[in-house]
Write a protein that holds these residues in place. Structure first.
Motif, short mmCIF file in Angstrom:
data_model
loop_
_atom_site.label_atom_id
_atom_site.label_comp_id
_atom_site.label_asym_id
_atom_site.label_seq_id
_atom_site.Cartn_x
_atom_site.Cartn_y
_atom_site.Cartn_z
N GLN A 49 0.85 -1.19 0.00
CA GLN A 49 0.00 0.00 0.00
C GLN A 49 0.88 1.23 0.00
O GLN A 49 2.00 1.23 0.53
CB GLN A 49 -0.93 0.01 1.21
CG GLN A 49 -0.24 -0.08 2.56
CD GLN A 49 -1.24 -0.30 3.69
OE1 GLN A 49 -2.04 0.59 4.00
NE2 GLN A 49 -1.21 -1.48 4.27
N TYR A 67 -3.10 8.57 -10.21
CA TYR A 67 -4.09 8.31 -9.18
C TYR A 67 -5.49 8.03 -9.72
O TYR A 67 -6.44 7.87 -8.97
CB TYR A 67 -4.12 9.48 -8.19
CG TYR A 67 -2.78 9.68 -7.53
CD1 TYR A 67 -2.24 8.72 -6.68
CD2 TYR A 67 -2.01 10.82 -7.80
CE1 TYR A 67 -1.00 8.89 -6.10
CE2 TYR A 67 -0.77 11.00 -7.23
CZ TYR A 67 -0.26 10.03 -6.38
OH TYR A 67 0.98 10.19 -5.80
N THR A 68 -5.63 7.98 -11.03
CA THR A 68 -6.87 7.57 -11.66
C THR A 68 -6.54 7.05 -13.05
O THR A 68 -5.38 7.07 -13.48
CB THR A 68 -7.89 8.72 -11.75
OG1 THR A 68 -9.18 8.20 -12.15
CG2 THR A 68 -7.45 9.78 -12.75
N GLN A 91 -5.28 9.54 -0.39
CA GLN A 91 -5.56 8.37 -1.24
C GLN A 91 -4.57 7.27 -0.91
O GLN A 91 -3.37 7.49 -0.80
CB GLN A 91 -5.47 8.74 -2.72
CG GLN A 91 -5.69 7.54 -3.66
CD GLN A 91 -6.08 7.94 -5.06
OE1 GLN A 91 -6.85 8.87 -5.26
NE2 GLN A 91 -5.57 7.22 -6.05
N ASP A 93 -3.45 3.56 -2.43
CA ASP A 93 -3.49 2.57 -3.49
C ASP A 93 -2.69 1.35 -3.05
O ASP A 93 -1.67 1.49 -2.36
CB ASP A 93 -2.88 3.13 -4.78
CG ASP A 93 -3.76 4.18 -5.42
OD1 ASP A 93 -4.80 3.82 -5.97
OD2 ASP A 93 -3.41 5.37 -5.34
N HIS A 106 -0.37 0.78 -12.59
CA HIS A 106 0.84 1.19 -11.86
C HIS A 106 2.06 0.34 -12.24
O HIS A 106 3.10 0.45 -11.59
CB HIS A 106 0.64 1.13 -10.35
CG HIS A 106 -0.49 1.98 -9.86
ND1 HIS A 106 -0.54 3.34 -10.07
CD2 HIS A 106 -1.62 1.67 -9.17
CE1 HIS A 106 -1.64 3.82 -9.54
NE2 HIS A 106 -2.32 2.84 -9.00
N GLN A 113 -6.16 -5.29 -6.66
CA GLN A 113 -5.81 -3.90 -6.41
C GLN A 113 -7.03 -3.14 -5.87
O GLN A 113 -8.18 -3.48 -6.16
CB GLN A 113 -5.29 -3.23 -7.68
CG GLN A 113 -3.93 -3.74 -8.14
CD GLN A 113 -3.31 -2.87 -9.20
OE1 GLN A 113 -3.41 -1.63 -9.16
NE2 GLN A 113 -2.64 -3.50 -10.17
N VAL A 115 -8.37 1.03 -4.33
CA VAL A 115 -8.13 2.44 -4.03
C VAL A 115 -9.05 2.83 -2.88
O VAL A 115 -10.22 2.42 -2.85
CB VAL A 115 -8.36 3.35 -5.26
CG1 VAL A 115 -9.79 3.24 -5.79
CG2 VAL A 115 -8.04 4.80 -4.91
N GLN A 137 -10.07 -0.71 -10.79
CA GLN A 137 -10.53 -0.02 -9.58
C GLN A 137 -10.88 1.45 -9.76
O GLN A 137 -11.61 2.01 -8.95
CB GLN A 137 -9.50 -0.18 -8.46
CG GLN A 137 -8.16 0.52 -8.68
CD GLN A 137 -7.15 -0.37 -9.38
OE1 GLN A 137 -7.50 -1.32 -10.08
NE2 GLN A 137 -5.87 -0.08 -9.19
N TYR A 138 -10.39 2.11 -10.81
CA TYR A 138 -10.70 3.52 -11.01
C TYR A 138 -11.90 3.74 -11.95
O TYR A 138 -12.22 4.87 -12.29
CB TYR A 138 -9.49 4.25 -11.61
CG TYR A 138 -8.25 4.25 -10.76
CD1 TYR A 138 -8.28 4.54 -9.40
CD2 TYR A 138 -7.00 3.95 -11.33
CE1 TYR A 138 -7.13 4.54 -8.63
CE2 TYR A 138 -5.84 3.96 -10.57
CZ TYR A 138 -5.90 4.25 -9.21
OH TYR A 138 -4.76 4.26 -8.46
#
Length: 458
Positions: A49, A67-68, A91, A93, A106, A113, A115, A137-138
């Motif tokens: 993490q 981040y997205t 945040q 991740d 990533h 994964q 967020v 996840q985004y």
């Protein structure tokens, strides 16, 4: 899969820290300081993490950063959708232990994964979701995360443990990949509650489960099997899985056959596809029906056609979207009991333990409402849980809001109705305000249908 790229940091952000690294300098700062107590926000059970204190946790602030992933959100919302911005916070991740590697986000090449986002100004709530379809996840950052963050909720999303068109290769037995979706959602909910409590110094006062399509299915199943973790949920066109049907494998073979000229429009109506949805059939024939049928049939019934899709759904877009010829004749009811048992292990029962609102468009041409939301409403009633459930049919709604941009004269986005429904749910749970009865929400003749909707108005 998304390829690794350079990582531009927000000018006002602190450097993201791996959980095993040194603690942030402001970890002991009082509340009111950006990302106060961030060192206490740890995700239990995570194999890896990393934390980042960001000036804006919404899509507007994160687009173009690590981040997205705006590409993974394509088609889920209509152009012109307005979303809030300017929500500073923390945040996290990371990923849980897993032995599959379908998620390249990533550059981690690791599944499971997640967020987690925690706004500096917290309202005491937590919203949990999972990726729709076989996205990551985004995927619902604009559709769900932006607004709930702006309202003060912490937010958590999982990739469900496997992603992409080859998701069915995960698991050790038929149905195993979908079964993992459920366990990963439960895992993240429990971990996110503890991470949130660490950051804010107290546990969430309310936790809501929600999601689109496959995540709508997970919303239903979490409220059936783990109601102790949640206070309620909003299911946006959740997939229906029942051991004896209906399910995807009972309606999509007819659609595949129709695409091959082996079924008529009458056959399509009999399979549940709505009269009036015909203008959407060519697109779904090209982009959805064949792919969806073949990968879910491979997930639950791999012996039916071992060569198609085989070890991969395809390496090009054309191959991935192409149907299997054999699926036009697929008869779920006639398949061996082992296939039905595989579906039964992940099937829905209707026995929800917390309040649930369901929304689905009447022109959904991937999951016909007649074989999905309408059936699930009967299931909750049959289990004596009808008082906990409401179903809202969105006139002119389809499976993805992006189709509105192609057919603005015939469709309406569901997102603004979903946002209104979420508010209705929270008032039901927190203030005991009775939600509207089951109803159809009409498509207005004018106005901003992209950003406004009242579920209370028929």
């Amino acid at each position: 899969m998304r390829t690794p790229r350079s990582v531009p940091l927000l000018a006002t952000a602190l450097v993201a820290l791996a959980a095993s690294g040194p603690q942030a300098a402001n970890a002991a700062a009082p509340h009111g300081v950006p990302c106060a107590r961030q060192a206490h926000a740890r995700v239990p059970g995570a194999q890896f993490q990393e934390r980042a204190c960001l000036a804006d946790l919404t899509t507007a602030g994160l687009a173009g950063t690590r981040y997205t992933d705006t590409a993974d959100q394509a088609g889920l919302t209509a152009k012109g959708t307005r979303s809030p911005s300017g929500v500073p916070g923390l945040q996290i991740d990371g990923y849980f232990r897993d032995d599959s590697h379908t998620n390249a986000t990533h550059g981690w090449n690791h599944d499971a994964q997640f967020v987690i986002r925690m706004p500096d100004h917290w309202n005491g709530g937590l919203v949990v979701t999972a990726s729709p379809g076989n996205r990551k996840q985004y995927a619902t950052d604009q559709a769900i995360s932006d607004r709930v963050l702006a309202e003060g909720y912490a937010y958590a999303a999982t990739d469900k443990g496997n992603t992409g068109p080859d998701f069915y290769r995960d698991g050790t037995r038929p149905g195993g990949a979908v079964a993992e979706w459920n366990s990963r959602t439960t895992q993240l909910t429990r971990a996110a509650k503890r991470a949130v409590a660490g950051r804010y110094g107290r546990a969430p006062r309310r936790t809501y489960m929600t999601g689109i399509s496959n995540a709508g299915y997970l919303t239903r199943r979490q409220l059936e099997n783990h109601p102790e973790l949640y206070d309620g949920g909003v299911d946006w066109e959740g997939v229906l899985w029942t051991a004896d049907g209906p399910n995807l494998l009972t309606s999509l073979p007819t659609a595949v056959a129709y695409g091959r000229g082996e079924a008529s429009a009458g056959d399509m109506y009999a399979a549940g596809f709505a009269p009036g949805s015909e203008f959407l059939w060519p697109y779904h024939q090209k982009a959805y029906w064949g792919l969806t049928q073949k990968v879910y049939r491979a997930e639950f019934d791999p012996a039916y056609d071992a060569d198609c899709p085989g070890t991969s759904a395809g390496s090009t877009t054309e191959e991935i979207l192409a149907p299997c010829t054999s699926d036009a004749a697929y008869d779920y009811a006639a398949r061996p009991a082992s296939v039905h048992r595989a579906v039964a292990r992940v099937a829905l029962t209707g026995r929800i333990g917390k309040p649930l609102l369901t929304l689905q468009g009447d022109l959904d041409t991937l999951l016909p409402i007649a074989t999905d939301a309408d059936v699930y409403a009967r299931m909750t009633s049959a289990q004596g849980r009808g008082s906990l459930h409401r179903t809202y049919t969105i006139r002119g709604g389809s499976h993805t809001d992006g189709l509105y941009d192609t057919h603005p004269d015939r469709l309406r986005p569901i997102l603004p109705c979903y946002r209104d429904a979420f508010d209705i749910l929270t008032r039901w749970v927190e203030s005991d305000v009775e939600p509207p009865a089951d109803r159809a929400v009409g498509r207005p003749a004018g106005g901003d249908v992209v950003n406004s909707c009242s579920v209370r108005t028929s």
